[in-house]
Scaffold this motif. Sequence first.
Motif, PDB file in Angstrom:
ATOM      1  N   GLU A  54       0.807  -1.223   0.000  1.00  0.00           N
ATOM      2  CA  GLU A  54       0.000   0.000   0.000  1.00  0.00           C
ATOM      3  C   GLU A  54       0.841   1.275   0.000  1.00  0.00           C
ATOM      4  OE1 GLU A  54      -4.033   0.106   1.607  1.00  0.00           O
ATOM      5  OE2 GLU A  54      -3.101   1.069   3.340  1.00  0.00           O
ATOM      6  N   LYS A  56       0.641   4.805   1.264  1.00  0.00           N
ATOM      7  CA  LYS A  56      -0.137   5.431   2.350  1.00  0.00           C
ATOM      8  C   LYS A  56       0.735   6.446   3.067  1.00  0.00           C
ATOM      9  CE  LYS A  56      -2.537   3.467   6.418  1.00  0.00           C
ATOM     10  NZ  LYS A  56      -2.664   2.173   7.153  1.00  0.00           N
ATOM     11  N   PHE A  95      -5.684  10.489   5.008  1.00  0.00           N
ATOM     12  CA  PHE A  95      -4.637   9.578   4.528  1.00  0.00           C
ATOM     13  C   PHE A  95      -3.647  10.253   3.574  1.00  0.00           C
ATOM     14  CE2 PHE A  95      -8.128   6.943   5.924  1.00  0.00           C
ATOM     15  CZ  PHE A  95      -7.518   5.876   6.554  1.00  0.00           C
ATOM     16  N   LYS A 116      -7.992   2.507  -2.878  1.00  0.00           N
ATOM     17  CA  LYS A 116      -8.370   2.352  -1.478  1.00  0.00           C
ATOM     18  C   LYS A 116      -8.994   3.653  -1.019  1.00  0.00           C
ATOM     19  CE  LYS A 116      -7.201  -0.597   1.845  1.00  0.00           C
ATOM     20  NZ  LYS A 116      -6.445  -0.050   2.907  1.00  0.00           N
ATOM     21  N   PHE A 118     -13.105   5.363   0.646  1.00  0.00           N
ATOM     22  CA  PHE A 118     -14.369   5.096   1.317  1.00  0.00           C
ATOM     23  C   PHE A 118     -15.454   5.292   0.267  1.00  0.00           C
ATOM     24  CE2 PHE A 118     -11.120   5.980   4.265  1.00  0.00           C
ATOM     25  CZ  PHE A 118     -11.386   5.166   5.358  1.00  0.00           C
ATOM     26  N   LEU A 137     -12.124  -1.054  -3.075  1.00  0.00           N
ATOM     27  CA  LEU A 137     -12.483  -1.516  -1.734  1.00  0.00           C
ATOM     28  C   LEU A 137     -13.924  -1.125  -1.453  1.00  0.00           C
ATOM     29  CD1 LEU A 137     -11.212  -2.617   1.007  1.00  0.00           C
ATOM     30  CD2 LEU A 137     -11.144  -0.215   1.700  1.00  0.00           C
ATOM     31  N   ILE A 139     -16.213  -1.141   1.961  1.00  0.00           N
ATOM     32  CA  ILE A 139     -16.158  -1.371   3.407  1.00  0.00           C
ATOM     33  C   ILE A 139     -17.583  -1.636   3.904  1.00  0.00           C
ATOM     34  CG2 ILE A 139     -15.553  -0.345   5.634  1.00  0.00           C
ATOM     35  CD1 ILE A 139     -13.577   1.496   4.079  1.00  0.00           C
ATOM     36  N   GLU A 165     -14.536  -5.535   2.569  1.00  0.00           N
ATOM     37  CA  GLU A 165     -13.867  -5.505   3.878  1.00  0.00           C
ATOM     38  C   GLU A 165     -14.837  -5.703   5.036  1.00  0.00           C
ATOM     39  OE1 GLU A 165     -10.732  -2.598   4.601  1.00  0.00           O
ATOM     40  OE2 GLU A 165     -11.799  -2.002   6.408  1.00  0.00           O
ATOM     41  N   ASN A 186     -10.281  -6.827   8.124  1.00  0.00           N
ATOM     42  CA  ASN A 186      -9.463  -5.751   8.671  1.00  0.00           C
ATOM     43  C   ASN A 186      -9.321  -5.953  10.169  1.00  0.00           C
ATOM     44  OD1 ASN A 186      -7.996  -3.451   9.072  1.00  0.00           O
ATOM     45  ND2 ASN A 186      -9.535  -2.028   8.281  1.00  0.00           N
ATOM     46  N   GLU A 216      -5.807  -7.861   6.604  1.00  0.00           N
ATOM     47  CA  GLU A 216      -5.486  -6.443   6.483  1.00  0.00           C
ATOM     48  C   GLU A 216      -5.110  -5.840   7.836  1.00  0.00           C
ATOM     49  OE1 GLU A 216      -9.148  -5.563   3.300  1.00  0.00           O
ATOM     50  OE2 GLU A 216      -8.873  -4.328   5.056  1.00  0.00           O
ATOM     51  N   SER A 217      -4.087  -5.028   7.822  1.00  0.00           N
ATOM     52  CA  SER A 217      -3.665  -4.162   8.932  1.00  0.00           C
ATOM     53  C   SER A 217      -2.794  -4.857   9.972  1.00  0.00           C
ATOM     54  CB  SER A 217      -4.856  -3.517   9.654  1.00  0.00           C
ATOM     55  OG  SER A 217      -5.618  -2.746   8.778  1.00  0.00           O
ATOM     56  N   GLY A 218      -1.856  -4.068  10.495  1.00  0.00           N
ATOM     57  CA  GLY A 218      -1.057  -4.508  11.617  1.00  0.00           C
ATOM     58  C   GLY A 218       0.032  -5.511  11.291  1.00  0.00           C
ATOM     59  N   LEU A 237      -2.456  -7.460   3.256  1.00  0.00           N
ATOM     60  CA  LEU A 237      -2.447  -6.075   2.773  1.00  0.00           C
ATOM     61  C   LEU A 237      -1.640  -5.265   3.780  1.00  0.00           C
ATOM     62  CD1 LEU A 237      -5.617  -4.135   1.563  1.00  0.00           C
ATOM     63  CD2 LEU A 237      -3.536  -3.062   2.372  1.00  0.00           C
ATOM     64  N   VAL A 238      -0.541  -4.666   3.308  1.00  0.00           N
ATOM     65  CA  VAL A 238       0.402  -4.031   4.226  1.00  0.00           C
ATOM     66  C   VAL A 238       0.695  -2.598   3.802  1.00  0.00           C
ATOM     67  CG1 VAL A 238       2.598  -4.284   5.426  1.00  0.00           C
ATOM     68  CG2 VAL A 238       1.524  -6.298   4.388  1.00  0.00           C
ATOM     69  N   GLY A 239       0.560  -1.672   4.733  1.00  0.00           N
ATOM     70  CA  GLY A 239       0.860  -0.274   4.457  1.00  0.00           C
ATOM     71  C   GLY A 239       2.030   0.242   5.259  1.00  0.00           C
ATOM     72  N   GLU A 240       1.761   0.585   6.533  1.00  0.00           N
ATOM     73  CA  GLU A 240       2.738   1.268   7.375  1.00  0.00           C
ATOM     74  C   GLU A 240       4.138   0.650   7.339  1.00  0.00           C
ATOM     75  OE1 GLU A 240       1.494   1.741  11.443  1.00  0.00           O
ATOM     76  OE2 GLU A 240       3.472   2.465  12.066  1.00  0.00           O
TER      77      GLU A 240
HETATM   78  O1  LIG Z   1      -0.808   0.255   7.570  1.00  0.00           O
HETATM   79  P1  LIG Z   1      -1.250  -1.127   7.917  1.00  0.00           P
HETATM   80  O2  LIG Z   1      -1.469  -1.352   9.384  1.00  0.00           O
HETATM   81  O3  LIG Z   1      -0.351  -2.158   7.280  1.00  0.00           O
HETATM   82  O4  LIG Z   1      -2.711  -1.313   7.244  1.00  0.00           O
HETATM   83  C1  LIG Z   1      -2.892  -1.349   5.847  1.00  0.00           C
HETATM   84  C2  LIG Z   1      -4.380  -1.420   5.499  1.00  0.00           C
HETATM   85  O5  LIG Z   1      -4.916  -2.596   6.029  1.00  0.00           O
HETATM   86  C3  LIG Z   1      -5.130  -0.224   6.027  1.00  0.00           C
HETATM   87  O6  LIG Z   1      -4.582   0.904   5.403  1.00  0.00           O
HETATM   88  C4  LIG Z   1      -6.633  -0.277   5.755  1.00  0.00           C
HETATM   89  C5  LIG Z   1      -7.410  -1.382   5.754  1.00  0.00           C
HETATM   90  N1  LIG Z   1      -8.693  -1.058   5.481  1.00  0.00           N
HETATM   91  C6  LIG Z   1      -8.763   0.263   5.285  1.00  0.00           C
HETATM   92  C7  LIG Z   1      -9.851   1.028   4.943  1.00  0.00           C
HETATM   93  C8  LIG Z   1      -9.630   2.374   4.771  1.00  0.00           C
HETATM   94  C9  LIG Z   1      -8.384   2.930   4.955  1.00  0.00           C
HETATM   95  C10 LIG Z   1      -7.281   2.159   5.293  1.00  0.00           C
HETATM   96  C11 LIG Z   1      -7.469   0.806   5.450  1.00  0.00           C
END
Ligand SMILES: O=P(O)(O)OC[C@@H](O)[C@@H](O)c1c[nH]c2ccccc12
Length: 264
Positions: A54, A56, A95, A116, A118, A137, A139, A165, A186, A216-218, A237-240
Amino acid sequence: MSVLDDIVAGVREDLAARQAQVGESQLLEAAAVLPPALDPLPAFRAPGLSVIAEVKRSSPSKGHLAPIPDPAALAAAYAAGGADAISVLTEQRRFGGSLDDLRQVRAAVSTPLLRKDFVVTGYQLLEARAAGADLVLLIVAALDDALLHDLHQQAGELGLTVLTEVHDEAETERALAVGARLVGVNARNLKTLEVHPEVFGRLAGLLPDDVVTVAESGVTGPDDAARYAAEGAQVILVGEALVKDGDPRGAVAAMRAAAPGGER
Ligand SMILES: O=P(O)(O)OC[C@@H](O)[C@@H](O)c1c[nH]c2ccccc12
């Protein structure tokens, strides 16, 4: 108001401003001259762990993460590291992203691209396709059943693959009810921003075998990647962790290689 409601309210304001500038017909024309959207599912289904890397710059939970002056260069590094898709955050207020980031990345890589954001109207799906996205995406927590159904269908008609998601059992049922084929769990609750890594394992068990599962996330490094893979994730799915790493190419490669059968 939850964090999610607050973000969506801002998204709607920014969206109204863009809608006043660019008509749907203009977006349809732009989309019509593009090659069809790429299908990421075969690569996600292949043996080994896939990474969606990602782009971000910041997030509501962590604030500023990385300046990313050249999103195309970062995306090219992700692709070189073996990312099977690239996610570009296009939400501006929280973001720091934009559709322009997505267009720049599109020009630089042939990897499938996820917009990515909303998404709450079909207009945003058209924007995504016109900017060259292959996936969007949706949500579940931000949509009612009727809208989730309509947007899911409309995305399919545009050739877009939907990453649906979820964060709990009820959302997972709602995702499956609209025929979701690619489901992202997520670990972060978008209403509170807390991360609960155990949610993936809990919900993965509810997903049929033919549904592709994304954690997703963490994910902070290869150990987290390996844990999610062991719990059944086909994709992470990896961002940070990637935007902060001085070697994004190597970091993607290391996460892919972390899971058994990860070499492909
Ligand atoms: O930065 P992380 O912890 O690796 O997370 C990435 C991603 O999962 C996260 O950006 C995300 C998952 N779902 C979302 C919905 C909206 C915005 C952001 C996200």
